[in-house]
Enzyme design. Structure first.
Site, PDB file in Angstrom:
ATOM      1  N   LYS A  78      37.598  28.253  48.176  1.00 11.05           N
ATOM      2  CA  LYS A  78      36.570  27.528  47.425  1.00 11.05           C
ATOM      3  C   LYS A  78      36.677  26.044  47.757  1.00 11.05           C
ATOM      4  CE  LYS A  78      34.935  27.175  42.597  1.00 11.05           C
ATOM      5  NZ  LYS A  78      35.193  27.620  41.213  1.00 11.05           N
ATOM      6  N   SER A 153      31.335  30.025  39.104  1.00  8.16           N
ATOM      7  CA  SER A 153      31.025  29.037  40.121  1.00  8.16           C
ATOM      8  C   SER A 153      31.611  29.330  41.502  1.00  8.16           C
ATOM      9  CB  SER A 153      31.515  27.659  39.662  1.00  8.16           C
ATOM     10  OG  SER A 153      32.929  27.662  39.549  1.00  8.16           O
ATOM     11  N   SER A 177      34.911  31.655  36.304  1.00  9.26           N
ATOM     12  CA  SER A 177      34.357  31.430  37.647  1.00  9.26           C
ATOM     13  C   SER A 177      34.947  32.249  38.771  1.00  9.26           C
ATOM     14  CB  SER A 177      34.457  29.957  38.019  1.00  9.26           C
ATOM     15  OG  SER A 177      33.398  29.255  37.429  1.00  9.26           O
TER      16      SER A 177
HETATM   17  N1  GLN Z   1      30.411  29.052  34.020  1.00 10.20           N
HETATM   18  C1  GLN Z   1      31.388  28.271  33.301  1.00 10.20           C
HETATM   19  C2  GLN Z   1      30.953  26.836  33.248  1.00 10.20           C
HETATM   20  O1  GLN Z   1      29.881  26.585  33.637  1.00 10.20           O
HETATM   21  C3  GLN Z   1      32.729  28.420  33.900  1.00 10.20           C
HETATM   22  C4  GLN Z   1      32.913  27.676  35.156  1.00 10.20           C
HETATM   23  C5  GLN Z   1      34.256  27.879  35.750  1.00 10.20           C
HETATM   24  O2  GLN Z   1      35.004  28.777  35.367  1.00 10.20           O
HETATM   25  N2  GLN Z   1      34.593  27.001  36.660  1.00 10.20           N
HETATM   26  O3  GLN Z   1      31.658  25.976  32.819  1.00 10.20           O
END
Ligand code: GLN
Length: 483
Positions: A78, A153, A177
């Site tokens: 990532k 994400s 994410s």
């Molecule tokens: N979807 C969640 C957010 O928008 C989690 C994101 C993540 O785990 N990095 O914060």
């Protein structure tokens, strides 16, 4: 090449006999080139470095060095994990030209273990989002249907694995994410216990929640990667001293006598019927293999999402303060004074979601609001931890869905941030409580994969992986994605 369609642990015994490292890397790069136009998992492909690494390992082996545990595992990272000399953008204009002078600890450990970096993957800007649509460089596409979001994400990492462009990937999981995109793309995704894996060189989003975790084709590969990245790191004071077992040894132990808890809060009205029946069928398969299933209660889960929003945004407001146009990253041109430089840099560098969260978080932390918002959220977090503690006095593993629906179209939720946040309802509790949680494919609805989530006690990834392995044995394997 058929090698790329196998999980790594099946390919491994044949490596060097039926296929050389260089052949494997060339095939992986060719696969990436042919599939990227459809799925756009990568922000950068590191072909030259990958070929060089393959040759270097071949030479070391020829010189008599023992084969390391992840030899030849083509790996995607990532793009919020630092890679020395290779851009690390966080999906943001702010860091579009940032080249880290050092490797994240996980990057270095994987390289030492013989994994071969093939590229950096797309993400929502600074990992804030659930679909990869908040990336400044355009979204990734779900390999099962390119009109669908891959989740986020860590969407690019999940897509790279599901589209078989990379054998494994790392993501980061702050509120789901790793688990969410793994579920929506049909891969295995693990968020380890808070403190299990070093975060040195992970660009910070919300520091009391962030964890690095593997996304892999199956549970065995997940255990193999965790073996390498887990453990204390002197460079990360939040990494735990806890001993690291060989996670592959626990897998085949079976689930006889394992106690599984089903929280009513994970099966409420917001849950899609197909997801629910697929998740419950997977739980029944564990029961058939000897596990005992009982109800548990996690009442504070009802408040998990607003609690997460406050805590994560407050930490964002603090962590993203460093992007001021001075030390590194984007710098606005032509500013005459420091205030203008900072304001314009942030205006130009951040996308809408980052700005929204910085503002929310700064408000929640400000004098006069701190008590009512930030402090309150920390108190609810303590309640939630208590709920889990009580549940884990009775059961070994908690089961539920990863996401409330099998998937959603690109563009479907971008106009309504609240709808986007609601996707994380079931994943956020494990982050708030610091617990390990895994997403494992358990079914298929209308051509899209469904993920089962399992949560375990802190530092008990071994039990989590053993239960996930049993699910994997019981459910029919996913077909190949139609690419
Ligand atoms: N979807 C969640 C957010 O928008 C989690 C994101 C993540 O785990 N990095 O914060």
């Amino acid at each position: 090449m058929r090698w790329l369609d196998e999980p790594y642990h099946r390919l491994r015994p044949r490596l060097g006999r039926e296929v050389t490292l260089s052949e494997l890397v060339d095939a992986a790069l060719a696969r990436i080139e042919s599939r990227e136009p459809k799925v756009r998992a990568f922000l950068a492909v590191t072909g030259d470095q990958a070929r060089t690494q393959a040759r270097a390992w071949s030479a070391r082996l020829a010189a008599g060095e023992p084969a390391p545990p992840l030899l030849g595992m083509t790996m995607a990272l990532k793009d919020n994990l630092c890679t020395r000399g290779i851009p690390t953008t966080c999906g943001s204009r702010m860091l579009a030209r940032f080249v880290p002078p050092y490797d994240a600890t996980v990057t270095a450990r994987l390289a030492e273990a013989g994994a071969i970096l093939v590229g950096k993957t797309n993400l929502d800007e600074f990992a804030m989002g659930s679909s990869t649509e908040n990336s400044a460089f355009g979204p990734s596409h779900n390999p099962w249907d390119q009109a669908y979001a891959p989740g986020g994400s860590s969407g690019g990492s999940a897509v790279a694995v599901a589209a078989r462009e990379a054998m494994a990937a790392l993501g980061s999981d702050t509120g789901g994410s790793v688990r969410l995109p793994a579920a929506l793309c049909g891969a295995v995704g693990l968020k380890p216990t808070y403190g299990r894996v070093s975060r040195y060189g992970l660009v910070a989003f919300a520091s009391s929640l962030d964890q690095v975790g593997p996304i892999t084709r199956d549970v065995t590969d997940c255990a193999l990667v965790l073996n390498v990245i887990a453990g204390r790191d002197e460079l990360d004071s939040t990494s735990a001293e806890a001993s690291v077992p060989d996670f592959t040894r626990a897998l085949a132990g079976g689930v006889a006598g394992l106690r599984i808890g089903l929280p009513a809060e994970f099966f409420g009205p917001g849950l899609d019927a197909a997801v629910k029946s697929s998740v419950l069928a997977a739980v029944r398969s564990l029961e058939a293999a000897g596990a005992r299933v009982q109800d548990v209660s996690l009442p504070a889960v009802e408040y998990a999402l607003p609690t997460y929003c406050l805590i994560a945004c407050a930490e964002v407001s603090s962590n993203l303060a460093r992007y001021d146009g001075v030390a590194y990253g984007h710098r606005a041109a032509g500013a005459k004074d420091l205030y203008t430089l900072c304001a314009r840099t942030r205006e130009e560098g951040f996308g809408a979601e980052a700005k929204r969260r910085i503002m929310l978080g700064t408000f929640a932390l400000s004098a006069g609001h701190y008590e009512g918002f930030y402090r309150k959220a920390q108190q609810v977090r303590t309640l939630l931890r208590g709920d889990f503690e009580r549940a884990f006095a009775e059961v070994d593993v908690i089961a539920g869905p990863v996401a409330p629906t099998p998937g959603f179209r690109l563009g479907e939720k971008t106009a309504d941030p609240l709808q986007m946040y609601l996707i994380d309802t079931y994943t956020i509790p494990a982050n708030l409580a610091g617990l390990p949680a895994i997403s494992v494919p358990c079914g298929f609805a209308a051509g899209l994969p469904i993920g089962l989530q399992l949560i375990a006690r802190a530092f008990d990834e071994a039990t989590l992986l053993r239960a996930a392995f049993a699910v994997e044995q019981a459910v029919p394997p996913l077909p190949e994605p139609p690419l």
